[in-house]
Design an enzyme around this catalytic site. Structure first.
Site, PDB file in Angstrom:
ATOM      1  N   HIS A  65       0.843  -1.197   0.000  1.00  0.00           N
ATOM      2  CA  HIS A  65       0.000   0.000   0.000  1.00  0.00           C
ATOM      3  C   HIS A  65       0.874   1.241   0.000  1.00  0.00           C
ATOM      4  O   HIS A  65       2.101   1.152   0.064  1.00  0.00           O
ATOM      5  CB  HIS A  65      -0.986  -0.001   1.174  1.00  0.00           C
ATOM      6  CG  HIS A  65      -0.389   0.070   2.531  1.00  0.00           C
ATOM      7  ND1 HIS A  65       0.388  -0.938   3.071  1.00  0.00           N
ATOM      8  CD2 HIS A  65      -0.437   1.029   3.496  1.00  0.00           C
ATOM      9  CE1 HIS A  65       0.764  -0.624   4.295  1.00  0.00           C
ATOM     10  NE2 HIS A  65       0.285   0.578   4.574  1.00  0.00           N
ATOM     11  N   ASP A  92       5.680   4.921   5.347  1.00  0.00           N
ATOM     12  CA  ASP A  92       6.544   4.024   6.123  1.00  0.00           C
ATOM     13  C   ASP A  92       6.670   2.649   5.475  1.00  0.00           C
ATOM     14  O   ASP A  92       7.426   1.802   5.962  1.00  0.00           O
ATOM     15  CB  ASP A  92       6.041   3.906   7.569  1.00  0.00           C
ATOM     16  CG  ASP A  92       4.646   3.326   7.683  1.00  0.00           C
ATOM     17  OD1 ASP A  92       3.807   3.602   6.808  1.00  0.00           O
ATOM     18  OD2 ASP A  92       4.371   2.594   8.655  1.00  0.00           O
ATOM     19  N   HIS A  93       5.965   2.440   4.365  1.00  0.00           N
ATOM     20  CA  HIS A  93       6.088   1.194   3.599  1.00  0.00           C
ATOM     21  C   HIS A  93       6.713   1.419   2.224  1.00  0.00           C
ATOM     22  O   HIS A  93       7.029   0.444   1.538  1.00  0.00           O
ATOM     23  CB  HIS A  93       4.716   0.539   3.433  1.00  0.00           C
ATOM     24  CG  HIS A  93       4.161   0.013   4.718  1.00  0.00           C
ATOM     25  ND1 HIS A  93       4.100  -1.334   5.014  1.00  0.00           N
ATOM     26  CD2 HIS A  93       3.659   0.647   5.799  1.00  0.00           C
ATOM     27  CE1 HIS A  93       3.582  -1.497   6.225  1.00  0.00           C
ATOM     28  NE2 HIS A  93       3.310  -0.301   6.710  1.00  0.00           N
ATOM     29  N   HIS A 116      -7.653  -1.110   5.495  1.00  0.00           N
ATOM     30  CA  HIS A 116      -6.680  -0.140   5.998  1.00  0.00           C
ATOM     31  C   HIS A 116      -6.546   1.003   4.996  1.00  0.00           C
ATOM     32  O   HIS A 116      -6.583   2.176   5.357  1.00  0.00           O
ATOM     33  CB  HIS A 116      -5.348  -0.841   6.217  1.00  0.00           C
ATOM     34  CG  HIS A 116      -4.261   0.030   6.763  1.00  0.00           C
ATOM     35  ND1 HIS A 116      -4.322   0.610   8.008  1.00  0.00           N
ATOM     36  CD2 HIS A 116      -3.065   0.418   6.224  1.00  0.00           C
ATOM     37  CE1 HIS A 116      -3.226   1.310   8.224  1.00  0.00           C
ATOM     38  NE2 HIS A 116      -2.447   1.212   7.152  1.00  0.00           N
ATOM     39  N   HIS A 130       4.327  -4.532  10.932  1.00  0.00           N
ATOM     40  CA  HIS A 130       4.795  -3.856  12.141  1.00  0.00           C
ATOM     41  C   HIS A 130       4.933  -4.837  13.303  1.00  0.00           C
ATOM     42  O   HIS A 130       4.241  -5.856  13.365  1.00  0.00           O
ATOM     43  CB  HIS A 130       3.802  -2.768  12.568  1.00  0.00           C
ATOM     44  CG  HIS A 130       3.729  -1.602  11.642  1.00  0.00           C
ATOM     45  ND1 HIS A 130       4.495  -0.466  11.803  1.00  0.00           N
ATOM     46  CD2 HIS A 130       2.972  -1.381  10.542  1.00  0.00           C
ATOM     47  CE1 HIS A 130       4.208   0.403  10.844  1.00  0.00           C
ATOM     48  NE2 HIS A 130       3.285  -0.134  10.060  1.00  0.00           N
TER      49      HIS A 130
END
Length: 257
Positions: free
Chosen positions: A57, A61-62, A115, A172
């Protein structure tokens, strides 16, 4: 089909990047590289060359290390064609029910909104490995930033139906915090209590709590158990209540936990 070798690379505060190495071809992918330097260090240590980046996605942070990794390795970037405008430039656009080949290892691409609206997961059946980003966590699920509770429940059910031995690699290290919340929901769930003991031992040694398994999550994760009478009762609802309503209330309570 060759089985993947999986390396867990901690980045940022609590993110994990996963390196997937297919030993026959040498193809190597990074799942959701939130930062580049730790990934490059691990690649060098293992003597692997990065061939692909697989994105679940669009959250920074990804994806934050993608540009640096592409610049330094020339790897190809794979992600949701429907979300291409919010992702780093893609070389390969994929969507639900597509198959992606990492060397000789086949991944089934799963569409799992909740999400975010265009979240993907990558399931490698022959390696019994699921890389699910921020939809499913061990003992939890992702916040509903863009999707609805109905979408999240449908996505979680899709993942819940995978073979029980499937290894769950999520984005995470949230397991201990999720476990504290889960225990409030199902205080007498024996599988959960055993899992909490495992988590405490793993964290005491500085080890990741991942991967989990689908079997473990089915037994102990309250968000996968929103159709269980005990979970409905725990949030003040009657057994048999629509699990979407139960999930929504679980998520609301977890958001303020």
């Amino acid at each position: 089909m060759a089985k993947l070798v999986v390396e867990i690379v901690p980045v940022l505060t609590d993110n994990y990047v996963y390196l997937l190495h297919e030993p026959i071809s040498g193809a190597t992918a990074a799942i959701d590289p939130g930062a580049a330097a730790p990934v490059l260090e691990r690649l060098a240590a293992r003597g692997w060359s990065l061939s692909h980046i697989l994105l679940t996605h669009h959250h920074g942070d990804h994806t934050g290390g993608t540009a640096d990794l592409v610049r330094q390795t020339g790897c190809a970037v794979v992600g949701s064609g429907r979300d291409a405008s919010r992702l780093p430039p893609l070389d390969v656009e994929v969507g639900g029910r597509d198959t992606f080949m990492l060397g000789s290892a086949a991944a089934m691409v799963l569409t799992v909104p909740g999400h975010t609206t265009d979240h993907l997961a990558y399931w490698f059946p022959d390696s019994h490995a699921l890389f699910c980003g921020d939809v499913l966590f061990s003992l939890g699920c992702g916040r509903l930033f863009e999707g609805t509770a109905a979408e999240m429940w449908a996505s979680l059910c899709k993942l819940r139906d995978l073979p029980p031995e499937t290894l769950v690699y999520c984005g995470h290290e949230y397991t201990a915090a999720n476990g504290r919340f889960a225990r409030l929901v199902e205080r007498d769930n024996r599988a959960l209590l055993i899992r909490l003991e495992e988590i405490e031992a793993q964290r005491a040694k500085g080890k990741p709590t991942l991967p989990s398994t689908i079997a473990s999550e089915r037994a102990a994760n309250p968000f996968l158990r929103a159709d269980e009478p005990a979970v409905a009762r725990a949030v003040g609802m009657e057994p048999g209540t629509d699990p979407v309503r139960v999930l929504a209330e679980l998520r609301r309570r977890k958001d303020v936990f």
